[in-house]
Design a protein around this motif. Structure first.
Motif, PDB file in Angstrom:
ATOM      1  N   UNK A  71       0.196  11.352   6.650  1.00 35.29           N
ATOM      2  CA  UNK A  71      -1.198  11.594   6.254  1.00 35.29           C
ATOM      3  C   UNK A  71      -1.977  10.275   6.212  1.00 35.29           C
ATOM      4  N   UNK A  72      -1.371   9.231   5.665  1.00 37.48           N
ATOM      5  CA  UNK A  72      -2.038   7.917   5.625  1.00 37.48           C
ATOM      6  C   UNK A  72      -2.312   7.428   7.041  1.00 37.48           C
ATOM      7  N   UNK A  73      -1.345   7.604   7.943  1.00 40.95           N
ATOM      8  CA  UNK A  73      -1.522   7.196   9.331  1.00 40.95           C
ATOM      9  C   UNK A  73      -2.682   7.956   9.970  1.00 40.95           C
ATOM     10  N   UNK A  80       4.597   3.851   9.363  1.00 40.36           N
ATOM     11  CA  UNK A  80       4.041   4.553   8.201  1.00 40.36           C
ATOM     12  C   UNK A  80       4.957   5.681   7.738  1.00 40.36           C
ATOM     13  N   UNK A  81       5.467   6.469   8.683  1.00 40.57           N
ATOM     14  CA  UNK A  81       6.302   7.614   8.318  1.00 40.57           C
ATOM     15  C   UNK A  81       7.652   7.147   7.771  1.00 40.57           C
ATOM     16  N   UNK A 125       0.814  -1.214   0.000  1.00 37.22           N
ATOM     17  CA  UNK A 125       0.000   0.000   0.000  1.00 37.22           C
ATOM     18  C   UNK A 125       0.847   1.263   0.000  1.00 37.22           C
ATOM     19  N   UNK A 126       1.928   1.257   0.772  1.00 35.28           N
ATOM     20  CA  UNK A 126       2.816   2.421   0.772  1.00 35.28           C
ATOM     21  C   UNK A 126       3.417   2.636  -0.618  1.00 35.28           C
ATOM     22  N   UNK A 127       3.807   1.547  -1.284  1.00 32.10           N
ATOM     23  CA  UNK A 127       4.358   1.698  -2.635  1.00 32.10           C
ATOM     24  C   UNK A 127       3.339   2.320  -3.580  1.00 32.10           C
ATOM     25  N   UNK A 186      -5.238   4.973   9.961  1.00 29.07           N
ATOM     26  CA  UNK A 186      -4.903   4.239  11.181  1.00 29.07           C
ATOM     27  C   UNK A 186      -5.524   4.885  12.411  1.00 29.07           C
ATOM     28  N   UNK A 187      -5.326   6.180  12.562  1.00 29.24           N
ATOM     29  CA  UNK A 187      -5.852   6.857  13.755  1.00 29.24           C
ATOM     30  C   UNK A 187      -7.378   6.788  13.777  1.00 29.24           C
TER      31      UNK A 187
END
Length: 141
Positions: free
Chosen positions: A96-98, A130-131, A74-76, A102-103
């Motif tokens: 931003x994704x986190x 994530x970061x 997903x990160x890729x 996630x949050x």
């Protein structure tokens, strides 16, 4: 436009590092382990696993491995889609994704009785993965 280009080496490395970092993060070697144990309802004085816990371990470890692989993939997709090419931009995308995924999901687990301290402990790990993962994907094509 989404970019589904895929690089095997960063995919495997990020997934494996995330899997083992998660394993270490929730181990007795870290200072927050007992706090986490108590707040999820585990007995901190318990020694060893029950037969049921032993039988569940392959499913739990398999789930952790699948989660690590999905995170890496997903990160890729996200990093490549926005064409991030430096660590800072990739890390920002990871942040931003986190925050967005996630949050928000973690906050909703409070309806399951999750305590705020558990959410903080869990989300520190997710934030780091994530970061840092986002930054690494951006520079490692």
């Amino acid at each position: 436009m989404l970019d589904f280009s895929f690089s095997w080496l960063p995919f495997v490395v990020i997934a494996v590092v995330n899997f083992f970092l998660s394993w270490l993060y929730y181990s007795p070697a870290v200072p927050w382990f007992k706090t986490w144990q108590v707040n999820i309802g585990m007995d901190p004085n318990k020694k060893g696993m029950t037969d049921a816990e032993r039988k569940a371990m392959p499913r739990l470890m398999g789930g952790g491995l699948v989660a690590s692989l999905l995170l890496s993939y997903g990160l890729q997709v996200v990093i490549h889609s926005i064409k991030a090419t430096d660590f800072g931009t990739g890390a920002l995308v990871g942040l931003v994704a986190w925050l967005a995924f996630v949050v928000t999901h973690s906050l909703n687990t409070q309806f399951e009785g999750r305590k705020p301290v558990v959410l903080v402990i869990n989300n520190v790990l997710y934030l780091v993965t994530y970061v840092v993962g986002g930054g690494v994907v951006a520079i490692w094509r």
